[in-house]
Design a protein around this motif. Structure first.
Motif, PDB file in Angstrom:
ATOM      1  N   GLY A  76       0.834  -1.198   0.000  1.00  0.00           N
ATOM      2  CA  GLY A  76       0.000   0.000   0.000  1.00  0.00           C
ATOM      3  C   GLY A  76       0.870   1.250   0.000  1.00  0.00           C
ATOM      4  N   GLY A  77       0.236   2.384  -0.275  1.00  0.00           N
ATOM      5  CA  GLY A  77       0.960   3.654  -0.348  1.00  0.00           C
ATOM      6  C   GLY A  77       1.661   4.002   0.958  1.00  0.00           C
ATOM      7  N   GLY A  78       1.032   3.679   2.096  1.00  0.00           N
ATOM      8  CA  GLY A  78       1.640   4.003   3.396  1.00  0.00           C
ATOM      9  C   GLY A  78       2.953   3.268   3.586  1.00  0.00           C
ATOM     10  N   GLY A 179       2.048  -5.807   3.094  1.00  0.00           N
ATOM     11  CA  GLY A 179       1.383  -4.837   3.959  1.00  0.00           C
ATOM     12  C   GLY A 179       1.106  -3.547   3.230  1.00  0.00           C
ATOM     13  N   GLY A 180       0.850  -2.517   4.019  1.00  0.00           N
ATOM     14  CA  GLY A 180       0.884  -2.553   5.469  1.00  0.00           C
ATOM     15  C   GLY A 180      -0.449  -2.883   6.114  1.00  0.00           C
ATOM     16  N   ILE A 212      -0.714  -4.653  13.401  1.00  0.00           N
ATOM     17  CA  ILE A 212      -0.405  -5.208  12.071  1.00  0.00           C
ATOM     18  C   ILE A 212      -1.632  -5.309  11.188  1.00  0.00           C
ATOM     19  CG2 ILE A 212       1.704  -6.445  12.697  1.00  0.00           C
ATOM     20  CD1 ILE A 212      -0.133  -8.995  12.476  1.00  0.00           C
ATOM     21  N   LEU A 213      -2.821  -5.293  11.785  1.00  0.00           N
ATOM     22  CA  LEU A 213      -4.042  -5.275  10.978  1.00  0.00           C
ATOM     23  C   LEU A 213      -4.899  -4.115  11.476  1.00  0.00           C
ATOM     24  CD1 LEU A 213      -6.236  -8.260   9.884  1.00  0.00           C
ATOM     25  CD2 LEU A 213      -7.275  -6.189  10.800  1.00  0.00           C
ATOM     26  N   GLU A 214      -5.141  -3.170  10.586  1.00  0.00           N
ATOM     27  CA  GLU A 214      -5.955  -2.006  10.937  1.00  0.00           C
ATOM     28  C   GLU A 214      -7.192  -2.017  10.046  1.00  0.00           C
ATOM     29  OE1 GLU A 214      -5.524   0.291  13.267  1.00  0.00           O
ATOM     30  OE2 GLU A 214      -3.482  -0.140  13.949  1.00  0.00           O
ATOM     31  N   ALA A 215      -8.272  -2.551  10.588  1.00  0.00           N
ATOM     32  CA  ALA A 215      -9.527  -2.599   9.812  1.00  0.00           C
ATOM     33  C   ALA A 215     -10.659  -2.949  10.755  1.00  0.00           C
ATOM     34  CB  ALA A 215      -9.445  -3.661   8.708  1.00  0.00           C
TER      35      ALA A 215
END
Ligand SMILES: NC(=O)c1ccc[n+]([C@@H]2O[C@H](COP(=O)([O-])OP(=O)(O)OC[C@H]3O[C@@H](n4cnc5c(N)ncnc54)[C@H](OP(=O)(O)O)[C@@H]3O)[C@@H](O)[C@H]2O)c1
Length: 242
Positions: A76-78, A179-180, A212-215
């Protein structure tokens, strides 16, 4: 390196990686998707903004070797902003190994970035080797030494559409997502992860580092442990979806 699950005993990275063959039997209409992440004991994804201080040299070696097994590597962009990626298959010996196995020497680099606010001075873009494909809402990107192509999507970028495109237009059979946390979360929420490689590094850092997982997952996602090795104090777990 020692193997704990299955068949406990001494092993080495080459043996473990060789036994993993994601290019065989991809699912219908999309690549097989593996995610590789490193986590602290308290589930954190970064320390002081990036992953440089997480994991051991064994973790770096594991990641570099794992990349040799895939047609493409996606972030991802981050992650691109924080980690400033370079050439994906950086070692000539690994590119040679890939060619012998019938793959492109360089893996296709895939970035998902709606806003395209990326570090175009990072080595991935300035190196001149390989190819970068960016799924974005924007229509143009700066000139770079490494060939960059945009796939412009108006509105929401749907990961299932991204994966279908990669399979259909680029022939990607197996994709490694590094990731991320937000991209990982979206893939899990969408039921789009086949394998999870999780390096558990024995530190706890607390604070406000991302997990590690942001959702917001619609429901619990259960994984099944299929392999576990240890090196330099890091645990290398491999999960499938339960
Ligand atoms: N522990 C690990 O293994 C690991 C791995 C990778 C990264 N990290 C760390 O994680 C942190 C970055 O976290 P993050 O969650 O921001 O990373 P990320 O998931 O790589 O990036 C999120 C960004 O990806 C883009 N994106 C993802 N899905 C999208 C979609 N469907 N549509 C449009 N854009 C989409 C957006 O980029 P734009 O903002 O560009 O539009 C979004 O802001 C860094 O500190 C990094 O060091 C840790």
């Amino acid at each position: 390196m020692r193997r704990l699950i299955p068949d406990p005993g001494p092993t080495d990275l080459e043996t473990e990686i060789e036994a993993y063959r994601p290019l065989e039997d991809p699912p219908e209409g999309r690549p097989r998707v593996a995610v590789n992440m490193v986590t602290t004991l308290d589930g954190r994804a970064s320390l002081q903004g990036d992953t440089k201080q997480l994991g051991s040299s064994a973790d770096t070696e594991h990641l570099l070797a794992l990349r040799t097994r895939f047609d493409a590597v996606m972030i991802g962009g981050g992650t691109m902003r924080a980690e400033r990626y370079g050439r994906i298959i950086s070692r000539p010996a690994f590119r040679e190994q890939r060619r012998r196995a019938g793959l492109e020497g360089d893996a296709l680099a895939v970035i998902i970035s709606g806003d395209l606010d990326l570090p175009f001075d990072a080595p991935l873009f300035t190196d001149g080797n390989g190819r970068v494909l960016i799924f974005t809402r924007k229509r143009t990107a700066p000139e770079t030494a490494t060939p960059v192509e945009l796939v412009t999507i108006d509105g929401l970028i749907d990961n299932a559409d991204v994966l279908a495109h990669l399979r259909r237009e680029e022939g990607v059979r197996a994709l490694l997502c590094e990731g991320g946390p937000h991209l990982f979360g979206q893939l899990v929420a969408g039921g789009l992860v086949d394998d999870l490689f999780l390096t558990i590094t024995p530190v706890a850092i607390g604070g406000d580092a991302p997990h590690i997982l942001e959702a917001n997952l619609p429901e619990q996602s259960r994984f099944e442990l299929v392999g576990l090795t240890e090196a330099e104090g890091d645990l290398f777990a491999r999960y499938g979806m339960a």
